[in-house]
Scaffold this active site. Sequence first.
Site, PDB file in Angstrom:
ATOM      1  N   ASP A 187     -41.164 -19.166  -2.383  1.00 23.48           N
ATOM      2  CA  ASP A 187     -42.330 -18.311  -2.189  1.00 23.48           C
ATOM      3  C   ASP A 187     -43.360 -19.137  -1.407  1.00 23.48           C
ATOM      4  O   ASP A 187     -44.080 -19.935  -1.997  1.00 23.48           O
ATOM      5  CB  ASP A 187     -42.859 -17.888  -3.560  1.00 23.48           C
ATOM      6  CG  ASP A 187     -44.167 -17.129  -3.527  1.00 23.48           C
ATOM      7  OD1 ASP A 187     -44.555 -16.649  -2.451  1.00 23.48           O
ATOM      8  OD2 ASP A 187     -44.803 -17.029  -4.597  1.00 23.48           O
ATOM      9  N   GLU A 221     -52.411 -17.132   1.472  1.00 22.33           N
ATOM     10  CA  GLU A 221     -51.916 -16.042   0.634  1.00 22.33           C
ATOM     11  C   GLU A 221     -52.037 -16.386  -0.841  1.00 22.33           C
ATOM     12  O   GLU A 221     -52.398 -15.517  -1.659  1.00 22.33           O
ATOM     13  CB  GLU A 221     -50.456 -15.735   0.984  1.00 22.33           C
ATOM     14  CG  GLU A 221     -49.933 -14.430   0.371  1.00 22.33           C
ATOM     15  CD  GLU A 221     -49.409 -14.558  -1.047  1.00 22.33           C
ATOM     16  OE1 GLU A 221     -49.201 -13.524  -1.702  1.00 22.33           O
ATOM     17  OE2 GLU A 221     -49.221 -15.713  -1.526  1.00 22.33           O
TER      18      GLU A 221
END
Length: 346
Positions: A187, A221
């Site tokens: 991720d 993010e």
Amino acid sequence: MERKYAEFAATKACELLAIDSPSGYTRKAATWVKEAFEALGFAAKITTKGGVLADLGGADKDDALFLQAHTDTLGAMVAEIKANGRLKLTPLGGLRAENAETENVRVHTRTGKIIEGTVQLCNASVHVNGEYGETKRTFDTVEAVLDEDVKTAEATRALGIEVGDIVCLEPRTRITSSGYIKSRFLDDKLSVGVLLGLAKYLHDTGKTPARRVYAHVTVYEEVGHGGAASVPAGVTEAISVDMGCVGEGLTCTERQVSICAKDSGGPYSYDVVSKLIDAAKRTGADYAVDVYPHYGSDVEATLRAGYDIRHGLIGAGVYASHGYERSHIDGVYNSILVLAGYTGVI
């Protein structure tokens, strides 16, 4: 589509995983991403915010597609140099203390020096600490123990370490003979590899999407505002390519591509989700549709920034998110298939 594009994506992801890049410390990773797109023949630039914007071609600029992934990861920062020379940490993004415990780390000083250490529970020896098992793991009860002979704050500062220095966890990346990809920070560096796999397919086949396609690799993010800027004119749809959730109550596995219908930010565009499902069916991609209970994405930041777009989210299935994560080369392949189908190049 040949599986070599998934293998290329996984290889590029592993290269990127070797570059430390927690939120706020991403310049080297962004430069690598920019050069990776340029090596495939696509124009790319570093944005003012520090992300990467690449143009993958396509004729219709008035109905453009925006594909977003992120290269920033979880990490930590030095919050305090303790009297004993050890470091109190503050997390960058959603890093949890129990997932950081016993992990090797690298402290990046502002002078460019790198000091190694390990995150440990304070008083970490079970033969000494009778409360070892009962102690709740928080960033008040764990610390970074440096691999240097330091016993005072002054000795640690003499190494060049100061409050605000970046602390990066060892990713421990490997690909097994059975195709599983294991690492911290899949991720979302695995998804950056997926975008590069799509770019490689476009490069090799000479195919051009009917609509303009941009790739945006963001760098904030994990702290919530990565996708809040740098949307080119004419973009009508944005798709986050991020990790697909794998866990109890969900149907996706690491070998599939996950299509998210809803997460903590609410439902994704019904039309976009429907078209993603159609693309998966047309290309023969192995997919699952799931609702993620605890999740947020770049495209939601784009919407909150005021952009008038439709949004979606897909990603290769990833187990043990925000810990030592696992995916599979099949999940990467299925993700590229869906993107190729959605963009009409397959």
